[in-house]
Design an enzyme around this catalytic site. Structure first.
Site, PDB file in Angstrom:
ATOM      1  N   GLU A 177      35.164  42.902  31.118  1.00  0.00           N
ATOM      2  CA  GLU A 177      33.881  42.740  30.428  1.00  0.00           C
ATOM      3  C   GLU A 177      33.367  41.305  30.555  1.00  0.00           C
ATOM      4  OE1 GLU A 177      34.995  44.253  26.548  1.00  0.00           O
ATOM      5  OE2 GLU A 177      34.066  46.174  26.999  1.00  0.00           O
ATOM      6  N   GLU A 257      35.983  52.709  29.171  1.00  0.00           N
ATOM      7  CA  GLU A 257      36.348  52.668  27.755  1.00  0.00           C
ATOM      8  C   GLU A 257      35.432  53.617  26.988  1.00  0.00           C
ATOM      9  OE1 GLU A 257      36.525  48.857  25.913  1.00  0.00           O
ATOM     10  OE2 GLU A 257      37.901  47.998  27.382  1.00  0.00           O
TER      11      GLU A 257
END
Length: 645
Positions: A177, A257
C-alpha cells in the site's frame, strides 16, 4: 512498451511441468497452462502458535480456500541488526512447507514494509536508533542498506519454494500500500523490484496493492509490477475493479485484501462486519471471476509487544492484544457463522474439497488464581536492567538509542534543590511516547499520556528530590507518513522552564524478573511486599500466583485469562508474554492462552502480572478475597469501553 506487456513471458504448454503466469489475453492467471482463480485467506504465522498452524490451515482448506497468504515480519526475524531468528513461531520456511503439504498454494507479502497493525508496520525498531532516518524512501542510504541486507537473507529462502521450482509460492508482493504513504518515490519501488528479481528471478509474479483511490495507484505502483486492489464489503466491487482496470487494462482482477472485519483500538468499540454483508460482496467478486484474499481469515493474537498503533487526526490510537478482526476463524481458531456463510458462497463458484472441518478446540475454565503482591516496580529496577544497568546521558535518550526496543524504559534524575518543598510544573517538550508514570521521592504523583493536552503535569516536591519517569511504549505507529515514531522521552524535560540534565536511563527487561522463581525474589533486599499506604496501592507492582495443573488430568486445553478488577499492565503465563491488558478502557477483557503455553509447565499454571495503575488487592487494606485472576472458557473482546486518558 505497455505497462503489462513485459509480463507475458511465455505461454505455458502441456510440456511445462510447473508454471504460474498471467494470461493477459483472457484476463486470468494460468496455473500449469490452465485458467486459475485463487481464493485465499490471510493468516500471519507469528500471530498463531506453531502448535496450531496445521489446525488453522486445514480449516482454511475445508472452508473452500486454495491458497494462504502471509506477511513476512522483518521485526520478528531480525530483532537485533545482523542477528536472525527463523526458529519456532518464526520458522517461515516450515510454515510454507506445511501449507504445501496440505495442498494449499501460498502468496507471500514480503515487505519490507507490511503494516498489518504491527509495531512500526513490521520494521525492526533498531532502524530508529537515528530518528532522522527516512523509511520507505530511495533518498536514505541507511534505510536502503538495511533493506538490501535483510532481503539478501530472506528472499533466498523463498526462491526454492517458488511454484516454478516445485514449491507452493505463486506470487510475491513488493512493499505494501505504498500509495497511501504520500511520497510517490517510484525510484524506491524500482529499487525493490530489481532487488526482488535479483534473488527470485523472472519466473514469479511480483505485484503491488493499494486501496481504492486513484491517487494511491499513481503513487503506489510502477509499470513492471502487477497492480492489485483492496476493498471491503461496503465498496461496490464493480467500481473498485474499474479502478484497477485503469492501471491493469488486461489481466486478472484481484482483491488482495477483502476485509472480513476491521481493526480494534483500546478505548473504542469492538469492530464487526455482518456475515451476510461480507457474503453478498464476496458473491459478486467471485461472479466477476476475480481472485480474492480474505483479510483476515484468522487474525490471531498480538502476543508480547507486537501490537502497533495509528495516528488519526493527531490522536494516537494503540491497538489491543487481540487481533481477532471478526474474521471467519476467531482469535482462538474457532469456526463460526461467518466461516460457514462464506464457505457456502464459495461452493457456488468453486468445488470445495471433500474434507472434514476440524473441530474447534476445547476451551477449559481452570478457575481462579490467588495473586500475591511481590514488590513494587522501583524496588527491582536494578534486576530489571541487568546485566548492563543504566545508561548515563546529559539529556534523555530514546528507547532505540539505548537498544531497548519494546516495553518499558525508566528515566531517573535529581530535581534541583531550589525546588524542594514546592509545587512544580514538569514538561516534556515533544510529548511522552506513549505513557509515563511519574514518581517524586519514589511516590507516584502523576500519569501522562501521549496527548497535546497532557504535555505537562504539576508535581509536589517535598524533601526527597529523586525524579523517576517510567515510560511505556504502547506500540509504534504502523502506517502513513508519521510512522517514524521513536519511543520513550523524545525531546527534553523542563521544570518550571528550566532544562533538566544528567539522567540515568534504565532499559527494562521484564524477563529478568519473570523468568526467576518469583516466590523467592520477594524476600531479602525488597521492601514493601504489601502496600504500606494508599499511595503505594497505585504504584506499579509485580503480582504472582499459581494453581496446580495436574489436578485437571492429562488433557491440556486452551483458556482465557480474565483480569476483571485489574487496571492496566502486562500478563505472563508460565513465563510466556501473553500481551497487554487494559480492561478499564476496553473493549478487550480477556487474554487468549493457547494450550501450548500451559504445556510449558506440566505441574502448574504460573501467572505474573506487572500491574501499572491499580490492583483489586488493596481496598484500602490488602484483601485476599478480591486479589485474583481467573481462567475462563469464554473470551471477552467486546466489553464496555471508556476513553483513554
Amino acid at each position: 512498451m505497455s505497462r503489462y506487456s513485459k509480463w507475458v513471458w511465455k505461454h505455458p504448454t502441456h510440456t511445462d511441468s510447473k508454471s504460474f503466469t498471467i494470461d493477459y489475453e483472457n484476463d486470468c492467471f494460468l496455473k500449469d497452462g490452465e485458467p486459475f482463480r485463487y481464493i485465499s485467506g490471510s493468516l500471519h504465522y507469528v500471530r498463531v502458535p506453531r502448535f496450531y498452524w496445521k489446525d488453522r490451515l486445514l480449516k482454511m482448506k475445508a472452508g473452500g480456500l486454495n491458497t494462504v497468504q502471509t506477511y513476512i515480519h522483518w521485526n520478528i526475524h531480525e530483532p537485533v541488526r545482523g542477528q536472525y531468528n527463523f526458529e519456532g513461531n518464526a520458522d517461515l520456511v516450515s510454515f510454507i512447507e506445511l501449507a504445501n503439504s496440505l495442498g494449499l498454494l501460498v502468496i507471500v507479502r514480503a515487505g519490507p514494509y507490511i503494516c498489518a497493525e504491527l509495531d512500526f508496520g513490521g520494521f525492526p525498531a533498531w532502524l530508529l536508533k537515528d530518528p532522522s532516518i527516512r523509511v520507505r524512501s530511495s533518498e536514505d542510504k541507511r534505510f536502503l542498506d538495511a533493506v538490501d541486507s535483510w532481503m539478501s537473507v530472506v528472499l533466498p529462502k523463498l526462491q526454492p519454494l517458488l511454484y516454478v521450482n516445485g514449491g507452493p509460492i505463486i506470487s510475491v508482493q513488493v512493499e505494501n500500500e505504498y500509495g497511501s504513504f504520500f511520497v510517490c518515490d517510484h525510484d524506491y519501488m524500482k529499487h525493490l523490484e530489481q532487488l526482488f528479481r535479483k534473488h527470485l528471478g523472472d519466473d514469479v509474479i511480483l505485484f503491488t496493492v493499494d486501496s481504492a483511490f486513484e491517487f494511491f495507484f499513481h503513487c503506489g505502483t510502477i509499470p513492471s509490477l502487477y497492480p492489485t486492489i483492496d476493498f471491503g464489503p461496503e465498496k461496490d466491487p464493480e467500481s473498485a475493479f474499474a479502478l484497477q482496470r485503469k492501471f491493469a487494462p488486461k489481466g486478472p482482477l484481484v482483491n488482495t485484501e477483502f476485509y472480513t472485519g476491521w481493526i480494534d483500538y483500546w478505548g473504542e468499540k469492538h469492530q464487526v462486519k455482518d456475515a451476510s454483508l461480507v457474503a453478498k460482496s464476496l458473491d459478486k467478486i467471485l461472479s466477476m471471476n476475480a481472485s480474492v484474499n480474505f483479510y483476515m481469515y484468522e487474525g490471531g493474537t498480538n502476543f508480547g509487544f507486537m501490537s502497533g498503533a495509528n495516528m488519526i487526526l493527531l490522536s494516537y490510537k494503540p491497538i489491543p492484544t487481540s487481533y481477532d478482526y471478526d474474521a471467519p476463524l476467531t482469535e482462538a481458531g474457532d469456526t463460526g457463522t461467518k466461516f460457514h456463510v462464506l464457505r457456502e458462497v464459495i461452493s457456488k463458484h468453486e468445488k470445495i474439497p471433500i474434507v472434514s472441518i476440524p473441530a474447534n478446540t476445547t476451551k477449559f475454565a481452570y478457575g481462579k488464581v490467588k495473586m500475591t503482591r511481590l514488590f513494587s516496580f522501583l524496588d527491582v529496577v536494578s534486576e530489571l536492567s541487568a546485566p548492563h544497568g543504566p545508561v548515563n546521558a546529559t539529556f534523555p535518550l530514546t528507547m532505540e538509542q539505548i537498544g531497548q526496543n519494546y516495553g518499558y524504559i525508566l528515566y531517573r534524575t535529581m530535581i534541583p534543590k531550589v525546588f524542594l518543598s514546592s509545587t512544580i510544573r514538569l514538561t516534556i517538550s515533544s510529548l511522552v511516547r506513549d505513557r509515563a508514570i511519574i514518581y517524586v521521592g519514589k511516590i507516584r504523583q502523576a500519569t501522562m499520556f501521549r496527548s497535546f493536552d497532557q504535555a505537562s503535569v504539576k508535581l509536589v516536591v517535598r524533601s526527597q528530590p529523586q525524579l523517576d519517569i517510567l515510560v511505556e511504549n504502547e506500540g509504534r505507529i504502523n502506517a502513513f507518513p508519521k510512522m517514524v515514531d521513536p519511543k520513550g522521552i523524545f525531546g527534553n524535560v523542563t521544570i518550571n522552564g528550566i532544562l533538566i540534565k544528567n539522567w540515568q536511563i534504565y532499559p527494562i527487561n521484564l524477563g529478568n524478573v519473570v523468568s526467576k522463581e518469583l516466590s523467592h525474589i520477594s524476600g531479602e533486599g525488597h521492601e514493601n511486599v504489601h502496600p504500606a499506604s494508599s499511595s503505594d496501592a497505585f504504584a506499579p507492582a509485580f503480582f504472582h500466583g499459581e494453581i496446580p495443573l495436574t489436578s485437571h488430568g492429562n488433557d491440556i486445553h486452551d483458556t482465557f485469562l480474565k483480569v476483571a478488577g485489574w487496571s492496566k499492565g502486562q500478563a505472563f503465563v508460565n513465563g510466556f508474554n501473553l500481551g497487554r491488558y487494559w480492561p478499564v478502557v476496553g473493549p478487550q477483557q480477556t487474554l487468549f492462552v493457547p494450550a501450548n503455553v500451559l504445556s510449558m509447565n506440566m505441574q502448574a499454571i504460573r501467572v505474573v502480572l506487572l500491574e501499572l495503575d491499580g490492583d483489586p488487592c488493596y481496598t484500602p487494606h490488602y484483601n485476599i478475597s478480591t486479589c485474583f485472576v481467573e481462567f475462563v472458557a469464554t473470551p471477552s473482546i467486546n466489553g464496555p469501553v471508556h476513553p483513554i486518558g
